[in-house]
Write a protein that holds these residues in place. Structure first.
Motif, PDB file in Angstrom:
ATOM      1  N   LEU A  65      44.118  28.976  37.994  1.00 19.88           N
ATOM      2  CA  LEU A  65      43.755  30.082  37.111  1.00 19.88           C
ATOM      3  C   LEU A  65      42.317  29.897  36.658  1.00 19.88           C
ATOM      4  CD1 LEU A  65      44.554  32.588  35.364  1.00 19.88           C
ATOM      5  CD2 LEU A  65      45.149  30.970  33.545  1.00 19.88           C
ATOM      6  N   VAL A  66      41.535  30.983  36.736  1.00 21.42           N
ATOM      7  CA  VAL A  66      40.185  31.014  36.193  1.00 21.42           C
ATOM      8  C   VAL A  66      40.203  31.889  34.946  1.00 21.42           C
ATOM      9  CG1 VAL A  66      37.766  31.581  36.609  1.00 21.42           C
ATOM     10  CG2 VAL A  66      39.193  30.752  38.494  1.00 21.42           C
ATOM     11  N   VAL A  67      39.705  31.365  33.848  1.00 17.65           N
ATOM     12  CA  VAL A  67      39.618  32.108  32.590  1.00 17.65           C
ATOM     13  C   VAL A  67      38.141  32.359  32.311  1.00 17.65           C
ATOM     14  CG1 VAL A  67      40.146  32.108  30.121  1.00 17.65           C
ATOM     15  CG2 VAL A  67      41.717  30.994  31.737  1.00 17.65           C
ATOM     16  N   VAL A  68      37.762  33.636  32.257  1.00 16.91           N
ATOM     17  CA  VAL A  68      36.354  33.992  32.065  1.00 16.91           C
ATOM     18  C   VAL A  68      36.116  34.260  30.583  1.00 16.91           C
ATOM     19  CG1 VAL A  68      34.472  35.496  32.791  1.00 16.91           C
ATOM     20  CG2 VAL A  68      36.358  35.013  34.374  1.00 16.91           C
ATOM     21  N   GLY A  69      35.232  33.483  29.957  1.00 19.39           N
ATOM     22  CA  GLY A  69      34.959  33.638  28.533  1.00 19.39           C
ATOM     23  C   GLY A  69      34.004  34.772  28.204  1.00 19.39           C
ATOM     24  N   PRO A  70      32.755  34.741  28.708  1.00 20.68           N
ATOM     25  CA  PRO A  70      31.760  35.745  28.311  1.00 20.68           C
ATOM     26  C   PRO A  70      31.877  37.048  29.081  1.00 20.68           C
ATOM     27  CG  PRO A  70      30.736  33.760  29.297  1.00 20.68           C
ATOM     28  CD  PRO A  70      32.198  33.689  29.544  1.00 20.68           C
ATOM     29  N   GLU A  71      31.199  38.063  28.563  1.00 20.48           N
ATOM     30  CA  GLU A  71      31.279  39.393  29.152  1.00 20.48           C
ATOM     31  C   GLU A  71      30.392  39.576  30.382  1.00 20.48           C
ATOM     32  OE1 GLU A  71      28.229  39.597  25.793  1.00 20.48           O
ATOM     33  OE2 GLU A  71      30.133  38.592  26.205  1.00 20.48           O
ATOM     34  N   ALA A  72      29.218  38.948  30.396  1.00 22.68           N
ATOM     35  CA  ALA A  72      28.260  39.208  31.475  1.00 22.68           C
ATOM     36  C   ALA A  72      28.830  38.921  32.867  1.00 22.68           C
ATOM     37  CB  ALA A  72      26.966  38.424  31.241  1.00 22.68           C
ATOM     38  N   PRO A  73      29.516  37.788  33.090  1.00 19.83           N
ATOM     39  CA  PRO A  73      30.084  37.571  34.421  1.00 19.83           C
ATOM     40  C   PRO A  73      31.125  38.619  34.806  1.00 19.83           C
ATOM     41  CG  PRO A  73      30.060  35.529  33.159  1.00 19.83           C
ATOM     42  CD  PRO A  73      29.742  36.628  32.216  1.00 19.83           C
ATOM     43  N   LEU A  74      31.872  39.122  33.822  1.00 19.34           N
ATOM     44  CA  LEU A  74      32.881  40.145  34.119  1.00 19.34           C
ATOM     45  C   LEU A  74      32.223  41.448  34.545  1.00 19.34           C
ATOM     46  CD1 LEU A  74      35.230  39.338  31.119  1.00 19.34           C
ATOM     47  CD2 LEU A  74      35.770  38.981  33.540  1.00 19.34           C
ATOM     48  N   VAL A  75      31.181  41.847  33.814  1.00 16.37           N
ATOM     49  CA  VAL A  75      30.457  43.063  34.170  1.00 16.37           C
ATOM     50  C   VAL A  75      29.790  42.911  35.536  1.00 16.37           C
ATOM     51  CG1 VAL A  75      28.526  44.554  33.479  1.00 16.37           C
ATOM     52  CG2 VAL A  75      30.159  43.764  31.761  1.00 16.37           C
ATOM     53  N   ALA A  76      29.425  41.666  35.879  1.00 21.84           N
ATOM     54  CA  ALA A  76      28.803  41.392  37.180  1.00 21.84           C
ATOM     55  C   ALA A  76      29.822  41.282  38.311  1.00 21.84           C
ATOM     56  CB  ALA A  76      27.984  40.104  37.097  1.00 21.84           C
ATOM     57  N   GLY A  77      31.119  41.372  38.002  1.00 22.97           N
ATOM     58  CA  GLY A  77      32.138  41.422  39.040  1.00 22.97           C
ATOM     59  C   GLY A  77      32.709  40.094  39.482  1.00 22.97           C
ATOM     60  N   ILE A  78      32.634  39.073  38.622  1.00 18.37           N
ATOM     61  CA  ILE A  78      33.159  37.775  39.057  1.00 18.37           C
ATOM     62  C   ILE A  78      34.668  37.815  39.266  1.00 18.37           C
ATOM     63  CG2 ILE A  78      33.516  36.764  36.743  1.00 18.37           C
ATOM     64  CD1 ILE A  78      32.348  34.136  37.997  1.00 18.37           C
ATOM     65  N   ALA A  79      35.384  38.603  38.471  1.00 18.77           N
ATOM     66  CA  ALA A  79      36.839  38.689  38.665  1.00 18.77           C
ATOM     67  C   ALA A  79      37.170  39.289  40.025  1.00 18.77           C
ATOM     68  CB  ALA A  79      37.469  39.511  37.539  1.00 18.77           C
ATOM     69  N   ASP A  80      36.410  40.288  40.448  1.00 26.11           N
ATOM     70  CA  ASP A  80      36.629  40.899  41.762  1.00 26.11           C
ATOM     71  C   ASP A  80      36.397  39.877  42.880  1.00 26.11           C
ATOM     72  OD1 ASP A  80      36.257  44.191  41.055  1.00 26.11           O
ATOM     73  OD2 ASP A  80      35.265  42.764  39.739  1.00 26.11           O
ATOM     74  N   ASP A  81      35.282  39.152  42.786  1.00 21.99           N
ATOM     75  CA  ASP A  81      34.926  38.229  43.855  1.00 21.99           C
ATOM     76  C   ASP A  81      35.896  37.058  43.948  1.00 21.99           C
ATOM     77  OD1 ASP A  81      32.806  39.842  44.467  1.00 21.99           O
ATOM     78  OD2 ASP A  81      31.322  38.650  43.377  1.00 21.99           O
ATOM     79  N   LEU A  82      36.315  36.523  42.814  1.00 24.31           N
ATOM     80  CA  LEU A  82      37.263  35.401  42.846  1.00 24.31           C
ATOM     81  C   LEU A  82      38.649  35.879  43.264  1.00 24.31           C
ATOM     82  CD1 LEU A  82      36.221  33.329  39.699  1.00 24.31           C
ATOM     83  CD2 LEU A  82      35.616  32.928  42.087  1.00 24.31           C
ATOM     84  N   SER A  83      39.044  37.062  42.842  1.00 25.54           N
ATOM     85  CA  SER A  83      40.341  37.601  43.271  1.00 25.54           C
ATOM     86  C   SER A  83      40.347  37.825  44.782  1.00 25.54           C
ATOM     87  CB  SER A  83      40.632  38.912  42.546  1.00 25.54           C
ATOM     88  OG  SER A  83      40.776  38.715  41.147  1.00 25.54           O
ATOM     89  N   ALA A  84      39.235  38.329  45.319  1.00 23.51           N
ATOM     90  CA  ALA A  84      39.138  38.548  46.762  1.00 23.51           C
ATOM     91  C   ALA A  84      39.210  37.230  47.529  1.00 23.51           C
ATOM     92  CB  ALA A  84      37.840  39.278  47.086  1.00 23.51           C
ATOM     93  N   ALA A  85      38.779  36.151  46.871  1.00 19.45           N
ATOM     94  CA  ALA A  85      38.845  34.829  47.497  1.00 19.45           C
ATOM     95  C   ALA A  85      40.210  34.171  47.331  1.00 19.45           C
ATOM     96  CB  ALA A  85      37.761  33.919  46.917  1.00 19.45           C
ATOM     97  N   GLY A  86      41.136  34.864  46.656  1.00 21.94           N
ATOM     98  CA  GLY A  86      42.505  34.377  46.560  1.00 21.94           C
ATOM     99  C   GLY A  86      42.870  33.672  45.280  1.00 21.94           C
ATOM    100  N   PHE A  87      42.036  33.795  44.247  1.00 25.93           N
ATOM    101  CA  PHE A  87      42.298  33.079  42.996  1.00 25.93           C
ATOM    102  C   PHE A  87      42.734  34.037  41.889  1.00 25.93           C
ATOM    103  CE2 PHE A  87      39.176  30.578  45.346  1.00 25.93           C
ATOM    104  CZ  PHE A  87      39.883  29.393  45.478  1.00 25.93           C
TER     105      PHE A  87
END
Length: 429
Positions: A65-87
């Motif tokens: 599990l990856v827990v993203v704290g700040p907003e900037a990485p989320l707006v930059a799409g880190i959840a999309d990229d990590l989900s696409a990588a299977g996480f």
């Protein structure tokens, strides 16, 4: 479970502290972390703007599990990229993170769904923005549309100040975040922060807190990222909380799902409690800072299953237990904050301060220099305490602060004043 937490502030220390207490946890990593987080997690020097590097780390360490704290990485799409990588990722997609990434998007969605909020207009050209602002009663709120590190909001008391704020925003003061400006009417009432876990369909309320934005006592001085907070917020009665869920949270969750961009993560509604009821000021797509610190102090349940239930879409039959106590946090900031605070001064007495009953000290802007803990600028410490009343929690927090030796820092001495006024039988003025 192996968990990777992204971020380095007081919010992330509070999350790390709560996650580290879970019996489900094997190893907790934090990137990049800070001196306090290093006491409960393995800090790693990952660049969290490099999504490929984060994914590679997740593969290497078998992160569950990856827990993203700040907003900037989320707006930059880190959840999309990590989900696409299977996480599995706790935090919304880039499309859903527009609720914070674009104030204009959030306001338009509120208008479409009938969510109560301030009257507004959005503009990319100064003359029309100034004309609209001139039609609103003073003060007028001027906001950069995008993420501006908490500095993109001006409450203009005069027409000249409103025009200057519009010119600054559209003139590049906030970079691309200010390419568009949102002009709003000023809402009057009492502010509150309301939080809910959202799994795409279901919303589970986490409760409310009240923040203190101004730098100095008496709510004076410049706006900051927050100088203290307490939870629960007395203004958020059970009836008011249900109104927030019914009028704001649930419509937004349903509306985002209907658009094909379901929201998953924690949804933070900044509210004004007006005589007509709750109105949305703005959304954030992450835990508040310092509100997260008081929420984690009050949470009795294991946080990790709640995060996983959010990611897995099974919040519909989930529940959380809370301590009845009040939690209160006081921010200690480096002198000069929120301007250009100094860095590198040593902080002593932290171990002695932590001995006060009911106290936890969350690090926000610290680093370790050999055996010393030093300031890394900005908001540096969150001295947090639980108590049976707001007054008891406040007294414990300030007792701990009195044991900290850090002349290069400052804090407000009146955190919790509204709630304490209510405890004493009055109403906050």
């Amino acid at each position: 479970m192996n968990v990777l937490l992204l971020g380095s502030g007081g919010r992330e220390h509070a999350l790390a502290w709560a996650i580290a207490a879970s019996p489900l946890l094997d190893t907790l990593y934090c990137a990049p972390g800070n001196a306090g987080i290093a006491e409960v997690a393995r800090c790693v020097p990952l660049d969290i703007t490099d999504h490929a590097a984060v994914a590679a780390f997740c593969r290497e360490k078998r992160i569950d599990l990856v827990v993203v704290g700040p907003e900037a990485p989320l707006v930059a799409g880190i959840a999309d990229d990590l989900s696409a990588a299977g996480f599995k990722v706790f935090g919304p997609s880039r499309a859903a993170a527009q609720l914070e990434g674009s104030k204009g998007f959030a306001k338009d969605l509120c208008r479409e769904l009938g969510v109560p909020t301030a009257a507004y207009g959005r503009f990319s050209e100064a003359a029309s923005a100034k004309a609209y602002a001139g039609q609103l009663p003073l003060p007028v709120v001027v906001k950069a549309d995008g993420l501006a590190a908490g500095k993109g909001v001006v409450i203009a008391e005069t027409r000249e100040a409103a025009d200057a704020a519009i010119d600054a925003c559209l003139g590049g003061a906030f970079g691309t975040a200010g390419a568009e400006v949102v002009i709003e009417e000023y809402l009057r009432g009492e502010e509150a922060s309301f939080f809910a876990l959202v799994d795409g369909k279901h919303a589970l309320p986490l409760g409310a807190a009240q923040d203190h934005k101004r730098a100095f006592d008496g709510d004076t001085g410049p706006n900051t990222g927050g100088m203290g907070a307490y939870s629960p917020a007395p203004v958020m009665t059970p009836d008011m909380a249900e109104r927030v869920m019914a009028e704001i949270i649930r419509p937004i969750v349903a509306g985002m799902a209907a658009r094909g961009t379901p929201y998953k993560g924690v949804l933070f509604a900044g509210l004004m409690i007006t005589p007509e009821g709750p109105k949305l000021i703005e959304f954030n797509v992450r835990f508040g800072d310092p509100e997260c610190q008081v929420l984690m102090m009050r949470l009795k349940s294991d946080l990790l299953p709640a995060l996983m239930a959010t990611v897995d879409g099974v919040l519909g039959n989930f529940d959380l237990r809370w301590h009845d106590d009040t939690a209160l946090t006081v921010v200690m900031a480096a002198n000069g904050y929120p301007g250009t605070p100094a860095k590198g001064s040593e902080i002593r007495g932290l171990e002695e301060a932590a001995k006060v009953p009911g106290v936890e000290i969350f690090h926000a802007g610290t680093r370790r220099d050999g055996t010393r803990i030093v300031s890394n600028g900005g908001r540096v410490l969150n001295v947090t305490a639980r108590g049976r009343t707001v007054s008891e929690a406040r007294d414990r927090a300030y007792e701990a602060i009195s044991r900290i030796e850090w002349p290069e820092g400052f804090c407000r001495s009146d955190i919790g004043w509204r709630a304490i006024a209510r405890e004493r039988g009055g109403e906050p003025s």
